[in-house]
Motif scaffolding. Sequence first.
Motif, PDB file in Angstrom:
ATOM      1  N   TYR A 289       0.843  -1.205   0.000  1.00 37.57           N
ATOM      2  CA  TYR A 289       0.000   0.000   0.000  1.00 37.57           C
ATOM      3  C   TYR A 289       0.878   1.254   0.000  1.00 37.57           C
ATOM      4  O   TYR A 289       2.064   1.186   0.330  1.00 37.57           O
ATOM      5  CB  TYR A 289      -0.915  -0.029   1.233  1.00 37.57           C
TER       6      TYR A 289
ATOM      7  N   THR B  12      -9.257  -1.587   4.131  1.00 35.22           N
ATOM      8  CA  THR B  12      -8.639  -1.859   2.823  1.00 35.22           C
ATOM      9  C   THR B  12      -9.091  -3.199   2.245  1.00 35.22           C
ATOM     10  O   THR B  12      -8.691  -3.544   1.123  1.00 35.22           O
ATOM     11  CB  THR B  12      -7.094  -1.882   2.913  1.00 35.22           C
TER      12      THR B  12
ATOM     13  N   ALA C 188      -0.819  -2.541   4.800  1.00 40.04           N
ATOM     14  CA  ALA C 188      -2.197  -1.998   4.834  1.00 40.04           C
ATOM     15  C   ALA C 188      -2.428  -1.241   6.142  1.00 40.04           C
ATOM     16  O   ALA C 188      -2.969  -0.130   6.141  1.00 40.04           O
ATOM     17  CB  ALA C 188      -3.209  -3.128   4.683  1.00 40.04           C
TER      18      ALA C 188
END
Length: 323
Positions: free
Chosen positions: A208, A285, A307
């Motif tokens: 991410y 997420t 994440a």
Amino acid sequence: MKSATRYFLTMTLGAGLSASLLAQGIQYDKIEIKTEKVAPNLYMLSGSEGVDPGHPDGAGGRIGVLAGPDGIFMVDAQYLQIGEKVLAAIHRIDQGPIRFLVNTHVHGDHTAGNATFAKLGAVILAREELREAMTRTPGNPAANAPARDPARLPVLTYGMGDPLRLRMNGESVELIPVRAAHTGGDTMIRFVNADAIMIGDFYRNFGYPFIDVGNGGSLKGALEALELTMKIAGPNTKLIPGHGTFINRTDIIPYRDMIVAVREKVQQLIAQGKSEDEVVAAKVTAPYDAKVPGGLLPANTGGGTSADRFVRMVYSQLKAGGK
Ligand SMILES: [Zn+2]
């Protein structure tokens, strides 16, 4: 990266290889440098897979090399420990002098090797903010502690404003300053004739987004940088992130949309009075996790996954009043 390779990486790294990697730290002696030709005189160098826990898909940050009769122009310098290997890879492309080296941002996987090339005569260029961050102590955790050699520091610095232009080897190179995105001192490097832009780390396709707020980065700035990239890139422009695979401007759209959607959800949870840990526990997420290779692997700084780190960053940016 081909999707099969990406699938393989996601599966094998997720299945425990990452744990042994983390335990061993960066295995500098195992890093090999791969060279990719982007244009007749423009090359990209990357480290090998599976030897750098922070970057299991390819050790360190990507290096750009513009070669030709006017000497070499380099983008980023990788880890200090692999200077000889990087130099050997450059010499296989061109034996000429390395004249300039620009840093996309301050992190050690992009700047720790600076001194090696400065001592060979390269003039180091970067944002003033980057130089300042580099001189600050103690280094940031993502920086892999660059050695304190003064030769690593940028000599020529610039601020926000018009791009700095260099004309070399038939190429027009633009150093485009980016306001507070991945860090507070980001630069994109555009090779006009090659139609390629090295965009640094505000975009990534493994894990991410990582926005280093401690080094001046911001969520708002990262979103603006993505918009700017889509604006200056043409339909065929090769966008070359600091890590991961090459993309084009349309690949930025789902990435930007994901950031905006996660921000929206975190904002809603904040409005409901949720704490940071509660927001992380809500796993906002989840709809994207299967599409983000490495998204659930441990982040290279702090605890939790990439994440979790991303969600914590979004939370703290919204709490601080940044959008
Ligand atoms: Zn990086």
